[in-house]
Design an enzyme around this catalytic site. Structure first.
Site, PDB file in Angstrom:
ATOM      1  N   PRO A   1     -96.866  52.098  51.621  1.00  0.00           N
ATOM      2  CA  PRO A   1     -97.056  52.330  53.235  1.00  0.00           C
ATOM      3  C   PRO A   1     -98.385  52.299  53.492  1.00  0.00           C
ATOM      4  O   PRO A   1     -99.239  52.705  52.896  1.00  0.00           O
ATOM      5  CB  PRO A   1     -96.026  53.436  53.687  1.00  0.00           C
ATOM      6  CG  PRO A   1     -96.402  54.202  52.544  1.00  0.00           C
ATOM      7  CD  PRO A   1     -96.350  53.651  51.312  1.00  0.00           C
TER       8      PRO A   1
ATOM      9  N   HIS B   1     -98.676  35.700  53.426  1.00  0.00           N
ATOM     10  CA  HIS B   1     -97.672  36.627  53.843  1.00  0.00           C
ATOM     11  C   HIS B   1     -96.262  36.123  53.897  1.00  0.00           C
ATOM     12  O   HIS B   1     -95.492  36.077  55.106  1.00  0.00           O
ATOM     13  CB  HIS B   1     -98.075  37.370  55.200  1.00  0.00           C
ATOM     14  CG  HIS B   1     -97.386  38.730  55.462  1.00  0.00           C
ATOM     15  ND1 HIS B   1     -98.160  39.639  56.060  1.00  0.00           N
ATOM     16  CD2 HIS B   1     -96.228  39.271  55.154  1.00  0.00           C
ATOM     17  CE1 HIS B   1     -97.338  40.696  56.108  1.00  0.00           C
ATOM     18  NE2 HIS B   1     -96.167  40.552  55.701  1.00  0.00           N
TER      19      HIS B   1
ATOM     20  N   ASP C   1    -100.144  39.010  48.893  1.00  0.00           N
ATOM     21  CA  ASP C   1     -99.383  38.508  49.930  1.00  0.00           C
ATOM     22  C   ASP C   1     -99.750  39.258  51.271  1.00  0.00           C
ATOM     23  O   ASP C   1     -99.240  38.739  52.286  1.00  0.00           O
ATOM     24  CB  ASP C   1     -97.736  38.831  49.752  1.00  0.00           C
ATOM     25  CG  ASP C   1     -97.018  38.091  50.733  1.00  0.00           C
ATOM     26  OD1 ASP C   1     -97.181  36.959  50.722  1.00  0.00           O
ATOM     27  OD2 ASP C   1     -96.093  38.593  51.353  1.00  0.00           O
TER      28      ASP C   1
ATOM     29  N   ARG D   1     -99.453  46.649  51.966  1.00  0.00           N
ATOM     30  CA  ARG D   1    -100.386  46.394  53.175  1.00  0.00           C
ATOM     31  C   ARG D   1    -101.688  46.005  52.489  1.00  0.00           C
ATOM     32  O   ARG D   1    -102.046  46.581  51.455  1.00  0.00           O
ATOM     33  CB  ARG D   1    -100.336  47.950  53.757  1.00  0.00           C
ATOM     34  CG  ARG D   1     -98.906  48.002  54.456  1.00  0.00           C
ATOM     35  CD  ARG D   1     -98.784  47.237  55.642  1.00  0.00           C
ATOM     36  NE  ARG D   1     -97.706  47.594  56.771  1.00  0.00           N
ATOM     37  CZ  ARG D   1     -96.364  46.936  56.259  1.00  0.00           C
ATOM     38  NH1 ARG D   1     -96.129  46.253  55.203  1.00  0.00           N
ATOM     39  NH2 ARG D   1     -95.520  47.028  56.983  1.00  0.00           N
TER      40      ARG D   1
ATOM     41  N   GLU E   1    -105.078  39.193  58.987  1.00  0.00           N
ATOM     42  CA  GLU E   1    -104.285  38.148  58.874  1.00  0.00           C
ATOM     43  C   GLU E   1    -104.141  37.466  60.083  1.00  0.00           C
ATOM     44  O   GLU E   1    -103.974  37.849  61.276  1.00  0.00           O
ATOM     45  CB  GLU E   1    -102.639  38.559  58.370  1.00  0.00           C
ATOM     46  CG  GLU E   1    -102.707  39.069  57.101  1.00  0.00           C
ATOM     47  CD  GLU E   1    -101.225  39.591  56.544  1.00  0.00           C
ATOM     48  OE1 GLU E   1    -100.383  39.187  57.340  1.00  0.00           O
ATOM     49  OE2 GLU E   1    -101.244  40.300  55.488  1.00  0.00           O
TER      50      GLU E   1
ATOM     51  N   ILE F   1     -87.229  48.527  48.707  1.00  0.00           N
ATOM     52  CA  ILE F   1     -87.572  47.209  48.009  1.00  0.00           C
ATOM     53  C   ILE F   1     -87.798  47.289  46.534  1.00  0.00           C
ATOM     54  O   ILE F   1     -87.352  46.505  45.611  1.00  0.00           O
ATOM     55  CB  ILE F   1     -88.770  46.393  48.798  1.00  0.00           C
ATOM     56  CG1 ILE F   1     -88.510  46.350  50.304  1.00  0.00           C
ATOM     57  CG2 ILE F   1     -89.227  45.264  48.075  1.00  0.00           C
ATOM     58  CD1 ILE F   1     -87.553  45.391  50.596  1.00  0.00           C
TER      59      ILE F   1
END
Length: 319
Positions: free
Chosen positions: A204, A280, A256, A232, A261, A152
């Site tokens: 990560p 998210h 985000d 994260r 969540e 990404i």
């Protein structure tokens, strides 16, 4: 049927996966069963499944699958899998790393525009029929620091470089890469923070990254810099970020991902001036099952042929 490998797709939307298995010419080599997430595998399914695809599994399930040799996670993050107290040592676990490259880089670039350009303020002024002269800040010439230069991050770097931005960042295995001016090890994170006008978190979830962005590291950032987290939620120490934004030690943060969540309505992020909460939206894509299915079927063919699988999780590294 007895010579076919038994595969269990434990997810609600299975059409893309079944179509991909058929298109790859693997339908005659596997016996596929599908199971909605709300249901639990039967004793028969547990006893015969050799390959499993799922978003996650509860403790106690995997040890009851004696023939299971491979599990495909449906997301890039596998902290839930690795937290299982009974994750079999011999089980090959693969993740869906790289399946967000069609959507997440666009959403990250959109976030950069959102914090650099005055569109939100202008929209508020329009509601009041007010014409307010506003100057948009350019992205050209600014430095984007990316902590976690994976698939990404590399795609974001490509787009950012096309916009005239200078990109620097950190990577576990340091090596030159296109569109990135400097690739540094994690031990030199402070240098990235100090140079960047925008800091993008794509790290990560590992024990090493827990509370990685704390008061000490936030103090290394420019007062004019923005922090963007699409990695994260646990990477950031929440209280330290709120304090840094309130004290204007950094310009603001766009988040985000969160520790919990959906973000609880009472969480101070909601009301903190200078912090933008996104629900998210970074990774989801209308066709994401098709992207994950592409990786899954590639790995399924390899599994059947006894070849090395793609995106195998390194348990010691945590991803």
């Amino acid at each position: 049927m007895t010579n076919r490998a038994h595969v269990l797709l434990w997810t609600d939307q299975t059409a893309a996966y079944l179509d991909a298995i058929k298109a790859a010419g693997l339908a005659d080599r596997v016996a596929v069963e599908t199971l909605p997430r709300k249901d639990k595998p039967s004793a028969e399914q547990l006893s015969r499944t050799e390959a499993l695809m799922a978003g996650g599994v509860p403790p106690g399930l995997l040890p009851s699958m004696p023939k299971l040799r491979w599990a495909q996670a449906m997301s890039a993050g596998v902290e839930g899998w690795l937290a299982l107290p009974d994750l079999p040592a011999g089980l090959t676990l693969t993740c869906a790393r790289g399946t967000h490259t069609e959507s997440m880089p666009e959403n990250i670039i959109g976030a950069l525009f959102h914090v650099a350009k005055p569109y939100r303020t202008v929209a508020d002024h329009q509601k009041q029929s007010k014409w307010v002269n506003t100057v948009a800040q350019p992205l050209t010439g600014k430095t984007l620091g990316i902590l976690g230069l994976g698939a990404i991050g590399q795609e974001v770097a490509r787009i950012a470089a096309a916009l005239g931005m200078r990109v620097i960042g950190t990577k576990r295995r340091v090596a030159p890469m296109p569109n990135v001016a400097e690739v540094l090890p994690a031990s030199r994170t402070d240098e990235v923070l100090a140079q960047s006008d925008f800091v993008l978190l794509l790290l990560p979830a590992t024990p090493e990254t827990d509370n990685f962005i704390n008061a000490a590291r936030l103090a290394k950032m420019k007062p004019s810099a923005w922090l963007l987290n699409f990695g994260r939620g646990h990477i950031i120490k929440d209280d330290d970020l709120i304090a840094a934004v309130k004290a204007k030690k950094i310009a603001g943060a766009l988040l985000d991902v969160f520790r919990q969540e959906p973000l609880p309505s009472e969480h101070p992020f909601w009301a903190a001036e200078g912090i933008i909460v996104l629900p998210h939206i970074g990774g989801p894509h209308p066709q994401r099952d098709r992207f994950v299915a592409r990786l899954f079927v590639d790995n399924l063919g390899r599994f059947l042929d006894g070849a090395p699988l793609k995106e195998v999780v390194d348990r010691s590294a945590g991803y």
